[in-house]
Write an enzyme that holds these catalytic residues in place. Sequence first.
Site, PDB file in Angstrom:
ATOM      1  N   LYS A  44       0.753  -1.103  -0.090  1.00  0.00           N
ATOM      2  CA  LYS A  44       0.060  -0.043   0.017  1.00  0.00           C
ATOM      3  C   LYS A  44       0.847   1.247  -0.021  1.00  0.00           C
ATOM      4  O   LYS A  44       1.995   1.036   0.213  1.00  0.00           O
ATOM      5  CB  LYS A  44      -0.970  -0.041   1.161  1.00  0.00           C
TER       6      LYS A  44
ATOM      7  N   ARG B  34     -10.184  -0.268  15.323  1.00  0.00           N
ATOM      8  CA  ARG B  34     -10.431   0.542  14.151  1.00  0.00           C
ATOM      9  C   ARG B  34     -11.314  -0.251  13.429  1.00  0.00           C
ATOM     10  O   ARG B  34     -12.457  -0.258  13.581  1.00  0.00           O
ATOM     11  CB  ARG B  34      -9.157   0.683  13.274  1.00  0.00           C
TER      12      ARG B  34
ATOM     13  N   TYR C 276      15.616  30.763   4.567  1.00  0.00           N
ATOM     14  CA  TYR C 276      14.432  31.614   4.945  1.00  0.00           C
ATOM     15  C   TYR C 276      14.594  32.034   6.207  1.00  0.00           C
ATOM     16  O   TYR C 276      14.805  30.956   7.103  1.00  0.00           O
ATOM     17  CB  TYR C 276      13.085  30.796   4.595  1.00  0.00           C
TER      18      TYR C 276
ATOM     19  N   MET D  72      11.131  24.706   0.000  1.00  0.00           N
ATOM     20  CA  MET D  72      10.484  23.660  -0.702  1.00  0.00           C
ATOM     21  C   MET D  72      11.428  22.958  -1.848  1.00  0.00           C
ATOM     22  O   MET D  72      11.294  21.753  -2.078  1.00  0.00           O
ATOM     23  CB  MET D  72       9.295  24.527  -1.441  1.00  0.00           C
TER      24      MET D  72
HETATM   25  C1  LIG Z   1      -4.162  -3.999   8.464  1.00  0.00           C
HETATM   26  C2  LIG Z   1      -2.715  -4.138   8.292  1.00  0.00           C
HETATM   27  N1  LIG Z   1      -1.886  -5.092   8.324  1.00  0.00           N
HETATM   28  C3  LIG Z   1      -0.751  -5.284   7.914  1.00  0.00           C
HETATM   29  C4  LIG Z   1       0.271  -3.958   8.023  1.00  0.00           C
HETATM   30  C5  LIG Z   1       1.476  -4.063   7.678  1.00  0.00           C
HETATM   31  O1  LIG Z   1       2.437  -3.608   8.871  1.00  0.00           O
HETATM   32  P1  LIG Z   1       3.840  -3.480   9.034  1.00  0.00           P
HETATM   33  O2  LIG Z   1       4.058  -2.470   7.996  1.00  0.00           O
HETATM   34  O3  LIG Z   1       4.269  -2.907  10.330  1.00  0.00           O
HETATM   35  O4  LIG Z   1       4.281  -4.756   8.692  1.00  0.00           O
HETATM   36  C6  LIG Z   1      -0.642  -2.692   7.863  1.00  0.00           C
HETATM   37  C7  LIG Z   1       0.332  -1.579   7.908  1.00  0.00           C
HETATM   38  O5  LIG Z   1       0.286  -0.609   8.528  1.00  0.00           O
HETATM   39  C8  LIG Z   1      -1.872  -2.687   8.307  1.00  0.00           C
HETATM   40  O6  LIG Z   1      -2.501  -1.589   7.953  1.00  0.00           O
END
Ligand SMILES: Cc1ncc(COP(=O)(O)O)c(C=O)c1O
Length: 367
Positions: A33, A131, A260, A308
């Site tokens: 992700k 969550r 700056y 920047m």
């Molecule tokens: C639901 C979930 N599973 C797994 C992970 C992976 O975690 P990590 O990067 O600490 O291994 C994340 C990342 O935040 C997550 O949100």
Amino acid sequence: MRAVARIDLGAVRQNCARLKAELGEAELCAVVKADGYGHGDEACAEAALAGGATWLAVATAAEAERVGRRLAHVPLLTMGALAPEELDTALEAGSEVAVWRRGFLDLVAARARAHGRPARVHVKYDSGMGRLGSRDPKEVLDLLRACAESADLEPAGIWTHFATADEPESSFFAEQLDRFAPLAAAAKAELPAIVVHAANSAAVFRERRSHFDMARCGVAVYGLDPFQGDPAERGLRPALSLRSYVADVKSFDAGASAGYGQTWRAERDTCVGVLPLGYGDGVRRGLSSNAEVLIDGRRFPLVGTVSMDNVTVDLGPGTDIEPGAEAVLIGSQGGEAILAEDLAKRLGTINYEVTCGISARVPRVLA
Ligand SMILES: Cc1ncc(COP(=O)(O)O)c(C=O)c1O
């Protein structure tokens, strides 16, 4: 190059092999992700698979679309909440989805029917993260049973997420594990084909009991330390380095200021190097007069306010550094290294945020 994030795919591969060695029989799901924690999702996903990962996970439907298009043959889980139109995108991408409410399960079934292919569902238990997920074990089992009974759904997994796996002092990790394990066992007894998963990177290193059928690892895949220490101590190798170059060197008289707000003034006659990257690239302003940069294998202090598009470095009096020299903000050069963990400490944050924060303006160059 002005600013570049070099990504060592060999390191990603090796980190996955390291995690796999820790996991034994359990499968490794590489979490890609947020564009692979800023490293580039597609290339890192492929490298992770070459290193032994057999699953991929993302947070959003748009990420699922990108990764699923490139790697259609690999099981993919979208872990995040999905709005109705995002659900369609995720299902079209061939992604498995997370569910914890009956209303959403019914929507998944309806959309799967429209797509002409059963949706594979991972029912999420909130064992304490507070969550996403259902807090009610009975609701979790009922949702899995509903999947098994529906022609439009397949029960694919039961899962949870730890809040304090990276805090060795916290006993809450064991508490969450103790809540999840019996529920997972009950689910598995009814539906032996489902995948039980809970562990993130920290949990993999911390507790074998948390591995179950699969671990979802992100941060360690990229060679970042889940405990904010030195990744090398756990056999991990950082995959990302952030590099720029010295665009100009100029002499400063004592008292002259750089940047700056004139927040830094030369205490003595010195030379200042200008690097053409800044917070527009993800070099956070909190690093103003609060970081080091490697040039010619030596450490120099970043001085003045991060702009920047530029930062300034005190090269010392009568410097031998010349314009064009490579500058390293994260990574190694000569015998010296600056870790994402070092910058995170200075910023009061975690390594995740440092690499995710490197902006899209910085090209990722794969090595
Ligand atoms: C639901 C979930 N599973 C797994 C992970 C992976 O975690 P990590 O990067 O600490 O291994 C994340 C990342 O935040 C997550 O949100």
